[in-house]
Design an enzyme around this catalytic site. Structure first.
Site, PDB file in Angstrom:
ATOM      1  CE  LYS A 113     -22.256  96.954  -5.726  1.00 63.28           C
ATOM      2  NZ  LYS A 113     -22.994  95.802  -5.213  1.00 63.28           N
ATOM      3  CG  ASN A 114     -14.575  97.831  -4.643  1.00 64.33           C
ATOM      4  OD1 ASN A 114     -14.801  98.458  -5.676  1.00 64.33           O
ATOM      5  ND2 ASN A 114     -14.797  98.311  -3.454  1.00 64.33           N
ATOM      6  CB  CYS A 115     -14.469  90.966  -6.635  1.00 63.91           C
ATOM      7  SG  CYS A 115     -14.241  90.341  -5.019  1.00 63.91           S
ATOM      8  CD  GLN A 116      -8.339  92.314 -11.242  1.00 63.00           C
ATOM      9  OE1 GLN A 116      -8.059  91.299 -11.860  1.00 63.00           O
ATOM     10  NE2 GLN A 116      -7.521  93.319 -11.156  1.00 63.00           N
ATOM     11  CB  SER A 117     -13.191  86.860  -9.879  1.00 67.54           C
ATOM     12  OG  SER A 117     -13.073  86.888  -8.472  1.00 67.54           O
TER      13      SER A 117
END
Lengths: 408, 141
Positions: free
Chosen positions: B49-53
């Protein structure tokens, strides 16, 4: 139009622009997230704490009076800047998000099951979630104006969505992802024929457009100081006097009351009814300095320069093989979003960062529009008055370099 | 090979790369060599979670050893994931629990280390550690 010499002079007012990022000059193209601050705003904060710090609206003493005058002058300046009718129509909040929440919560008592609220596909999460929460609490229904592929709001659908059941329409003046600016005046006029209120999210518009709230005739208009050269932690809710008076305060506390007994509290009049607790005094005072900064350059000059720079950015980016520019052919204000075929936006962002170029990547807190475009995110370039044509040339070179490293 | 030896090996490899461009290109190469993860394993449970990729990490405990799988839709995070697998896959939970992330700052990838949520690297590291803690509990219970 402002010359490159003028822009250089303006740049000198921003201490942070001298900063080096990994030994490269900072190229700050994330202005839609927040702008940098001119020295006069920074100095205003310092001056506040070194010469006038006191709590406002309550002390009988000298400093308290000066502090109170300072924030009331700021209120007046903001009132004039957006051409509101009365100073008390300007409510200070923490940010535009809080201003939207204030309206949503303030009107919850007047909604009944079956009422409807209309927003659009262009909205930032802060103009979606407060309305969703309101709908859940009041068992009202949220309707969404769809968009065309280029980000144009579908007027025909809006005409079908709106009815006497519609209690409020909340739409953005400028999309924070695409930079497009819908013809909000037309929407406001239509909404009023059904007796619906209208809230405009102006977070991306201030300092990029001339805002005349009386001419727009919106019931509520919200924005943030930090996106217009001012400090973080200060937002504004403008509301027509009679619309604000109808809203219930959503926070209770000191400052927002006339009399308090354990049996009953009589609320203060607007704007204080909505300003409980000690406000962000230094921020409000420094906001006034930010408006002075804009006025010194002249909003018209800013608009003309930023348009030229955006046109140039669009032109330079469109030269890149494989680039996908969103809403390329329709008018946009200071923002352009793109992707490059077969490259992840995040990879481009990381490489640009290493070159000292600050852009935003991802969904920009506007997931519905990203989902609508059937993509995972974009690279967003957002401009401001201190950006130069040379910086755009370096952005262009940076993207080519990113492509090379990513072997595309 | 011990975790420490692999750390030294990675540090030496990156020392031979003169600039950030070469380091990034090397990272991308490492990512490309990563064994593909099946689409079945790339699911909501393995997505960080919370990754841009999008980054997926899966872990299995086989004979006291943690076997990791990872993938990403972006090249640089995938390279980071490949480094993580090289360091931590095939290790016993306790080795991972006791490890730190100094290797990443030593090799000049400090810009990936910041706690900003978009970055993902710290999240990957945390996820692998959490797997190790969970497997450690499972084996000691």
């Amino acid at each position: 139009m402002l010359s490159s010499k003028d822009i250089l002079y303006i740049r000198k007012k921003f201490p942070i622009l001298k900063k080096k990022i990994y030994n490269n000059p900072l190229i700050y193209l994330d202005n839609a997230a927040t702008t940098q601050k001119p020295i006069q705003v920074i100095n205003a904060i310092k001056k506040y704490y070194t010469t006038i710090n006191a709590n406002v609206h309550r002390g009988a003493h000298y400093l308290s009076n000066i502090a109170t005058n300072a924030i009331e002058n700021s209120r007046l300046k903001i009132k004039n800047f957006i051409n509101a009718t009365y100073s008390e129509e300007i409510i200070f909040t923490r940010n535009a998000t809080e201003a939207i929440n204030l309206v949503a919560l303030g009107m919850s008592e007047f909604l009944t099951q079956g009422d409807e609220i209309i927003i659009s596909y262009l909205e930032h999460h802060s103009n979606i979630v407060p309305w969703q929460m309101l709908c859940q609490r009041t068992k009202t229904c949220l309707k969404v104006i769809p968009i065309d592929k280029d980000g144009t709001l579908q007027w025909e659908v809006f005409e079908k969505l709106i009815s006497v059941k519609t209690k409020i329409i909340a739409i953005t003046q400028i999309s924070n992802v695409l930079g497009v600016n819908p013809p909000i005046k037309k929407f406001i006029k239509k909404a009023h024929t059904y007796g619906a209120l209208v809230l405009i999210d102006g977070a991306q518009a201030l300092s990029h457009l001339i805002i005349d709230v009386q001419n727009l005739d919106a019931d509520f208009y919200v924005f943030s100081a930090h996106k217009m050269y001012g400090p973080t932690g200060v937002g504004v809710l403008y509301g027509k006097k009679n619309s604000l008076e109808k809203l219930l305060p959503y926070q209770g506390g000191g400052e927002m009351i006339k009399t308090v007994t354990f049996e009953k509290t009589i609320y203060a009049d607007i704007p204080y009814k909505f300003e409980s607790g000690t406000p962000n005094i230094e921020g409000i005072v420094a906001f006034s300095a930010a408006i002075d900064f804009i006025k010194e350059i002249g909003l018209n000059n800013i608009i003309i320069y930023e348009k030229k720079l955006l046109d140039y950015t669009t032109y330079m980016l469109s030269k890149i093989n494989g680039i996908i520019l969103y809403s390329k052919d329709i008018p946009r204000i200071s923002i352009i979003s793109f992707n490059i075929f077969n490259i992840h936006h995040f990879d481009i962002g990381i490489i640009l960062d290493r070159l000292g170029i600050a852009v935003r990547t991802g969904h920009h807190c506007s997931q519905p529009i990203i989902d609508f475009l059937k993509i995972l995110g974009t690279v967003r370039v957002s401009l401001s008055i201190y950006n130069t044509f040379e910086e755009i040339d370096n952005l262009y070179k940076g993207i080519l370099k990113a492509k090379k490293i990513l072997k595309q | 090979m011990t975790l420490q030896k692999i750390e030294i090996e990675i540090i030496q490899e990156f020392e031979q790369l003169n600039n950030w461009e070469d380091k990034y290109e090397y990272l991308i190469e490492l990512g490309k060599k990563l064994k593909p993860m099946s689409s079945k394993d790339k699911n909501a449970n393995t997505l960080i979670k919370n990754c841009q990729s999008q980054v997926w990490i899966n872990a299995k405990l086989i004979d006291k050893y943690i076997i990791l799988q990872a993938d990403s839709d972006a090249l640089l995070p995938k390279g980071i994931a490949a480094l993580m697998l090289r360091l931590y896959s095939g290790r016993q939970p306790k080795e991972i629990i006791n490890s730190n992330k100094y290797v990443f700052s030593t090799i000049g990838l400090e810009s990936f280390l910041s706690p900003r949520r978009a970055n993902g690297m710290l999240e990957m590291f945390k996820t692998i550690k959490l797997y190790a803690i969970a497997f450690n509990l499972k084996t000691t219970l």
